[in-house]
Every structure is written in structure tokens, then in C-alpha cells.
Design a protein around this motif. Structure first.
Motif, PDB file in Angstrom:
ATOM      1  N   THR B  54     -11.564  -3.968  -9.248  1.00 52.83           N
ATOM      2  CA  THR B  54     -12.614  -2.948  -9.101  1.00 52.83           C
ATOM      3  C   THR B  54     -12.771  -2.488  -7.648  1.00 52.83           C
ATOM      4  OG1 THR B  54     -14.173  -4.766  -9.092  1.00 52.83           O
ATOM      5  CG2 THR B  54     -13.981  -3.539 -11.136  1.00 52.83           C
ATOM      6  N   LEU B  55     -12.687  -3.439  -6.696  1.00 50.88           N
ATOM      7  CA  LEU B  55     -12.929  -3.074  -5.294  1.00 50.88           C
ATOM      8  C   LEU B  55     -11.648  -2.695  -4.557  1.00 50.88           C
ATOM      9  CD1 LEU B  55     -15.490  -5.859  -4.322  1.00 50.88           C
ATOM     10  CD2 LEU B  55     -15.969  -3.503  -4.937  1.00 50.88           C
ATOM     11  N   GLY B  56     -10.509  -3.189  -5.047  1.00 49.58           N
ATOM     12  CA  GLY B  56      -9.234  -2.972  -4.365  1.00 49.58           C
ATOM     13  C   GLY B  56      -8.939  -1.525  -4.001  1.00 49.58           C
ATOM     14  N   PRO B  57      -9.074  -0.589  -4.954  1.00 52.77           N
ATOM     15  CA  PRO B  57      -8.767   0.808  -4.616  1.00 52.77           C
ATOM     16  C   PRO B  57      -9.601   1.310  -3.443  1.00 52.77           C
ATOM     17  CG  PRO B  57      -9.019   0.564  -6.979  1.00 52.77           C
ATOM     18  CD  PRO B  57      -9.416  -0.743  -6.380  1.00 52.77           C
ATOM     19  N   GLY B  58     -10.891   0.959  -3.440  1.00 50.90           N
ATOM     20  CA  GLY B  58     -11.757   1.392  -2.343  1.00 50.90           C
ATOM     21  C   GLY B  58     -11.332   0.774  -1.030  1.00 50.90           C
ATOM     22  N   VAL B  59     -11.024  -0.515  -1.046  1.00 46.09           N
ATOM     23  CA  VAL B  59     -10.585  -1.216   0.171  1.00 46.09           C
ATOM     24  C   VAL B  59      -9.339  -0.541   0.741  1.00 46.09           C
ATOM     25  CG1 VAL B  59      -9.590  -3.380   0.998  1.00 46.09           C
ATOM     26  CG2 VAL B  59     -11.583  -3.422  -0.510  1.00 46.09           C
ATOM     27  N   LEU B  60      -8.395  -0.279  -0.164  1.00 47.73           N
ATOM     28  CA  LEU B  60      -7.129   0.340   0.241  1.00 47.73           C
ATOM     29  C   LEU B  60      -7.364   1.698   0.902  1.00 47.73           C
ATOM     30  CD1 LEU B  60      -4.417  -0.953  -0.230  1.00 47.73           C
ATOM     31  CD2 LEU B  60      -4.143   0.409  -2.260  1.00 47.73           C
ATOM     32  N   TRP B  61      -8.220   2.517   0.279  1.00 49.24           N
ATOM     33  CA  TRP B  61      -8.419   3.872   0.805  1.00 49.24           C
ATOM     34  C   TRP B  61      -9.236   3.870   2.081  1.00 49.24           C
ATOM     35  CZ3 TRP B  61      -6.153   8.449  -0.109  1.00 49.24           C
ATOM     36  CH2 TRP B  61      -5.290   8.498  -1.206  1.00 49.24           C
ATOM     37  N   VAL B  62     -10.147   2.923   2.223  1.00 49.14           N
ATOM     38  CA  VAL B  62     -10.871   2.838   3.492  1.00 49.14           C
ATOM     39  C   VAL B  62      -9.902   2.465   4.613  1.00 49.14           C
ATOM     40  CG1 VAL B  62     -12.612   1.553   4.773  1.00 49.14           C
ATOM     41  CG2 VAL B  62     -13.111   2.341   2.481  1.00 49.14           C
ATOM     42  N   ALA B  63      -8.992   1.516   4.324  1.00 46.96           N
ATOM     43  CA  ALA B  63      -7.982   1.147   5.323  1.00 46.96           C
ATOM     44  C   ALA B  63      -7.125   2.353   5.686  1.00 46.96           C
ATOM     45  CB  ALA B  63      -7.107   0.014   4.795  1.00 46.96           C
ATOM     46  N   PHE B  64      -6.711   3.124   4.667  1.00 47.57           N
ATOM     47  CA  PHE B  64      -5.910   4.337   4.921  1.00 47.57           C
ATOM     48  C   PHE B  64      -6.693   5.333   5.776  1.00 47.57           C
ATOM     49  CE2 PHE B  64      -3.454   3.931   0.640  1.00 47.57           C
ATOM     50  CZ  PHE B  64      -2.771   2.838   1.168  1.00 47.57           C
ATOM     51  N   ALA B  65      -7.961   5.541   5.378  1.00 44.71           N
ATOM     52  CA  ALA B  65      -8.766   6.570   6.039  1.00 44.71           C
ATOM     53  C   ALA B  65      -8.965   6.238   7.516  1.00 44.71           C
ATOM     54  CB  ALA B  65     -10.123   6.706   5.340  1.00 44.71           C
ATOM     55  N   THR B 110       1.797   8.452   8.813  1.00 46.55           N
ATOM     56  CA  THR B 110       0.756   7.882   7.959  1.00 46.55           C
ATOM     57  C   THR B 110       1.372   7.208   6.738  1.00 46.55           C
ATOM     58  OG1 THR B 110      -0.577   9.757   8.659  1.00 46.55           O
ATOM     59  CG2 THR B 110      -1.488   8.382   6.930  1.00 46.55           C
ATOM     60  N   SER B 111       2.407   7.826   6.168  1.00 46.21           N
ATOM     61  CA  SER B 111       3.041   7.241   4.983  1.00 46.21           C
ATOM     62  C   SER B 111       3.644   5.884   5.306  1.00 46.21           C
ATOM     63  CB  SER B 111       4.136   8.165   4.441  1.00 46.21           C
ATOM     64  OG  SER B 111       3.591   9.410   4.135  1.00 46.21           O
ATOM     65  N   ILE B 112       4.273   5.781   6.475  1.00 51.20           N
ATOM     66  CA  ILE B 112       4.865   4.489   6.863  1.00 51.20           C
ATOM     67  C   ILE B 112       3.760   3.436   6.982  1.00 51.20           C
ATOM     68  CG2 ILE B 112       6.086   3.254   8.709  1.00 51.20           C
ATOM     69  CD1 ILE B 112       7.523   5.962   9.289  1.00 51.20           C
ATOM     70  N   MET B 113       2.657   3.828   7.668  1.00 52.69           N
ATOM     71  CA  MET B 113       1.528   2.900   7.815  1.00 52.69           C
ATOM     72  C   MET B 113       1.015   2.470   6.438  1.00 52.69           C
ATOM     73  SD  MET B 113      -2.024   3.028   7.437  1.00 52.69           S
ATOM     74  CE  MET B 113      -2.561   4.723   7.671  1.00 52.69           C
ATOM     75  N   GLU B 114       0.894   3.446   5.524  1.00 52.16           N
ATOM     76  CA  GLU B 114       0.338   3.148   4.202  1.00 52.16           C
ATOM     77  C   GLU B 114       1.267   2.255   3.389  1.00 52.16           C
ATOM     78  OE1 GLU B 114      -2.417   7.127   3.633  1.00 52.16           O
ATOM     79  OE2 GLU B 114      -0.365   7.096   2.885  1.00 52.16           O
ATOM     80  N   ALA B 115       2.563   2.497   3.508  1.00 46.95           N
ATOM     81  CA  ALA B 115       3.524   1.655   2.774  1.00 46.95           C
ATOM     82  C   ALA B 115       3.380   0.206   3.218  1.00 46.95           C
ATOM     83  CB  ALA B 115       4.947   2.163   3.012  1.00 46.95           C
TER      84      ALA B 115
END
Lengths: 232, 225
Positions: B54-65, B110-115
Motif C-alpha cells: 500500500t505504501l510502496g508506490p508512494g515511497v517510490l514516487w516521493v524518492a523519484f520526485a 532521471t531514468s538511470i537514477m530511477e532504475a
């Protein structure tokens, strides 16, 4: 500023204050008390009028921004700045009034309902706009940057509204549409009162806009005069 | 040279400059990892637990942002400080080509960082059902973020408090992108049918298209001196 336009502004000010007094009378005494919500619903006449004036301000920011980028005329930038300040003030007033209404009706000051969420995000975008204006280095740059951001903000409005609606897909719906005051049975007296309060606030918006733009014009004049003295 | 070869040249310049030092990307990637670790403490994310779903997607996108914002800010303000943006603007290259080149190189970084962040996320939290379906969503989100981010980073770079100004401008405007991205990522985590979140997908695509076009048109007004 000529005498004639001064007199017109005064006339506008007079019309605004008259309409506000009439609007107050109608909101408190003329419009009948709503059956389900009681007296507290009357704040809606203020709330909706503030929303209308606030949105008008935001639309004008975008239009003035486009006009500034096309013409580079300082006048458009003054209008954009004045309109953003007034629009944010009206939106904030609407938010506070809505919150006061929500407390007795919904039992909470705030809820993450799509309409409220998108309104809050829009308010943030225009507060960011004002922060940008306050932090850029010189006038020409302020004008260009804020015009660009004003356009971006306006383009974002439909996306923000759509995203708040899509978001509702997973968050629980606390309040149905019909509990939001937009669909409760409006009597003709209520509609008339609403029309008068919205016109009063729209006039107030234009009155404040003119005064704010004039203030900025006078400031520019002072800067010009100072420069003349300095070069002497 | 044509419009497209100008874009390629700018991408090549950015990649070369970054490869020589790896100054910005190393810091950005490290920062993204720190964000993941901080969220572990904030939410007590147990490995493979239900919270991860439930929280993972949010955590991931905050890290990306957060991380992509730092990268965006540095990539423009470094050019400004070294005076290379002026040089770039003096070349007979269309402003639109400069914008698209900058978007493309930021998109790549950004894509490299996200990968790397995504791999770290999987290793650290071991989510039970993460499908590869998240990848197109992340790519679309990154594209939109680069599209609006390059323009707003250029705006922020011209202000007195650029480090503060970029998030203040970027985050409210890109909330639709993040909400759609989180929705779709959660969809992939929970292996729900795509039709549940078709609206979010449409929103993400609309955001990308609209802001690529609008920022392309507005970029010249931001960089001209």
C-alpha cells in the motif's frame, strides 16, 4: 491618471459598496433559512461569491500573462500582479468561509474531497506565483517569469481537477454530491441573493484591481523621478 | 545542421559533461537511496509486508520526485554559473531545440537514477508482487516531470533563492502527474486490471503532451536575457 477616470473609479467604488450592503441585507434577512442546514448555510453567499471573484482573478492572470509575452507592455504585467494578489486573497477567504460552513454541517473543518483538494492545489499554485514574483531579480525578468508561470498554472487547472476526480477512485467518498450545497433546493430568493453577492464581489475585484494597478503605476513614476534626480 | 541534429548534439554534450565528473548523478542517486531508508524509519516498512503493497508506490514516487528535482535544479544552474548557458544561447540553435535537448538529457539521467532506485527498493523491501508493468508508467512520469521541470528549473535559476524556488514552483504544478503515477504503480503492485486505472493513464499521457507543447513554446521567454 486623469480626473475623469478618477471619477469613474469612485463611481465603481460607490456601486460596489452599495451592492455589498444590499448583498448583506439579502443574505441575512431576505433569503429564507434553509430547511436542513439552518442559518449557517448563509455563509454560502459569501463563500460562492469569493470563489467566483477568485477564479476571475486567476483567469485574468493567465490572459494578462499571454498579453505580456506578446506585447512586452508593462501595463499587462501590472494587471497580472494585481489580479494574482486579489485572486489569492479571495480564494483564501473562500477557503476559510467554506471551512466554517463545513464544521457544523460535515462535522470536520476539512476533507480530502475532490473539489476541496483541487481548490487547495490551485491556491498553492498561485501562492507559488506570488512567491516567484517576490524573489526574481529585476522587473523585466519578474514580468517574463511570472507570465510564463501564470500560463503554466492556468494550463494545469483542468489537469488538477481531473486528477482529483481520478484520485477519488481509491479514497473513500465521504460526502455525496448532494450534500455539498450545490444541489440543495434553491428558492428564487436564494438565487437572487446569490446573483447579487457574486456581482458585488466581482465589482469589488475590479475596484481593487484598478486601485492596485494605480499603486504600481505611481511606484513606477517615483522610480523614474528618482532616476531623473540621480542623473542631474 | 537540422533541428534534430541540434537536439542530439545537446544531449551528447550533457552526457559527456556528466560522464566526465559524475558529480550530479552520483549525489542524486545517493539521495534517492537515503529517501528510501528514511521512509523505512518513518513507516516501519517490514520486508515483504502488506504495508509495502500500500505504501510502496508512494515511497517510490516521493524518492523519484525529490531526487529528480535536485538533478533538474543542478543541471540548469550549473550551466548558468559556468556561463555555458549563455554560450549555448549564442549559438545559432533554435530555442526549442535547446529545450528538447535539455528535456532529453534530463530524462536520461532521471531514468538511470530511477532504475537504480527501483532495484534498491526491490532489494531493501522485497515487495511480493511487483510486476514489470510499472516501467512504462515510470517512463511516462519521468517524461512529464522532465518536460515541466526543465522550464521551471530555468525560471527558478533566474531568481534569488533558486534552491527553494524550484520545489515551490514544480511540486504544486506536477501533483496531477504524481497522483496518476502513484495510482498506476499501485495498480501494478496489486496486479489489478488496467481498466481500473485507465483514467490515471490518460491523465499521465495528457500531462506529458500538454506540458511538452506548452513548455516548448514558453522556453524562449525564460532564457532570453
Amino acid at each position: 491618471m486623469s480626473n475623469k477616470s478618477n471619477r469613474l473609479t469612485d463611481l465603481l467604488g460607490l456601486a460596489t459598496s452599495t451592492l455589498i450592503v444590499i448583498g448583506l441585507y439579502m443574505s441575512f434577512l431576505y433569503a429564507p433559512t434553509e430547511v436542513n442546514m439552518g442559518l449557517v448555510y448563509r455563509i454560502f453567499f459569501f463563500h460562492l461569491a469569493a470563489v467566483a471573484a477568485g477564479f476571475l482573478g486567476i483567469v485574468v492572470v493567465a490572459i494578462a500573462g499571454i498579453a505580456y509575452l506578446r506585447t512586452s507592455a508593462r501595463a499587462w504585467d501590472r494587471i497580472a500582479e494585481a489580479s494574482a494578489e486579489i485572486g489569492v486573497t479571495f480564494c483564501f477567504a473562500a477557503l476559510v468561509a467554506g471551512s466554517i460552513w463545513a464544521r457544523p454541517i460535515w462535522g470536520v473543518w476539512w476533507t480530502w474531497d475532490p473539489r476541496l483538494t483541487s481548490f487547495l492545489i490551485l491556491l498553492f499554485i498561485y501562492i507559488a506565483y506570488l512567491l516567484l514574483r517576490a524573489s526574481a531579480r529585476d522587473d523585466a525578468r519578474v514580468a517574463r517569469f511570472s507570465a510564463v508561470f501564470g500560463i503554466i498554472g492556468a494550463v494545469d487547472v483542468p489537469l488538477v481537477i481531473a486528477s482529483a476526480r481520478v484520485w477519488r477512485g481509491i479514497s473513500p467518498v465521504l460526502f455525496q454530491e448532494n450534500a455539498q450545497g450545490f444541489t440543495f433546493g434553491l428558492t428564487p430568493e436564494m438565487v437572487q441573493t446569490l446573483a447579487v453577492s457574486i456581482s458585488a464581489f466581482v465589482l469589488l475585484y475590479f475596484y481593487l484591481l484598478i486601485q492596485r494597478v494605480r499603486l504600481e503605476e505611481i511606484r513606477d513614476e517615483i522610480v523614474a523621478i528618482r532616476r531623473q534626480i540621480a542623473t542631474r | 545542421m537540422t533541428f534534430f541534429s541540434h537536439i542530439i548534439a545537446i544531449i551528447r554534450k550533457d552526457l559527456l559533461a556528466e560522464l566526465r565528473t559524475i558529480e550530479i548523478s552520483s549525489a542524486v542517486i545517493f539521495f534517492a537511496l537515503i529517501v528510501l531508508v528514511i521512509f523505512n524509519f518513518a513507516f516501519e516498512l517490514q520486508v515483504g509486508s502488506q504495508e509495502i503493497q500500500t505504501l510502496g508506490p508512494g515511497v517510490l514516487w516521493v524518492a523519484f520526485a525529490f531526487s529528480s528535482m535536485i538533478g533538474l535544479g543542478r543541471s540548469i544552474s550549473a550551466e548558468k554559473d559556468k556561463g555555458s548557458l549563455e554560450g549555448l544561447l549564442l549559438t545559432p540553435v533554435d530555442r526549442g531545440a535547446i529545450y528538447l535537448g535539455k528535456v532529453a538529457s534530463n530524462f536520461i539521467f532521471t531514468s538511470i537514477m530511477e532504475a537504480i532506485t527501483l532495484v534498491a527498493f526491490v532489494i531493501l523491501f522485497n515487495p511480493t508482487s511487483l510486476s514489470l508493468a510499472v516501467i512504462p508508467y515510470i517512463i511516462l512520469g519521468t517524461l512529464g516531470l522532465s518536460a515541466i521541470g526543465v522550464l521551471l528549473a530555468a525560471v527558478a535559476a533566474g531568481t534569488l533563492i533558486r534552491e527553494v524556488m524550484l520545489p515551490v514552483l514544480l511540486f504544486p504544478v506536477s501533483i496531477p502527474l504524481f497522483s496518476a503515477g502513484v495510482n498506476l504503480t499501485r495498480n501494478a503492485f496489486e496486479s489489478r486490471p488496467f481498466s481500473d486505472d485507465a483514467g490515471s493513464f490518460g491523465l499521465l499521457v495528457a500531462f506529458d503532451v500538454i506540458f511538452l507543447v506548452v513548455a516548448f513554446l514558453l522556453f524562449e521567454y525564460v532564457v532570453e536575457e
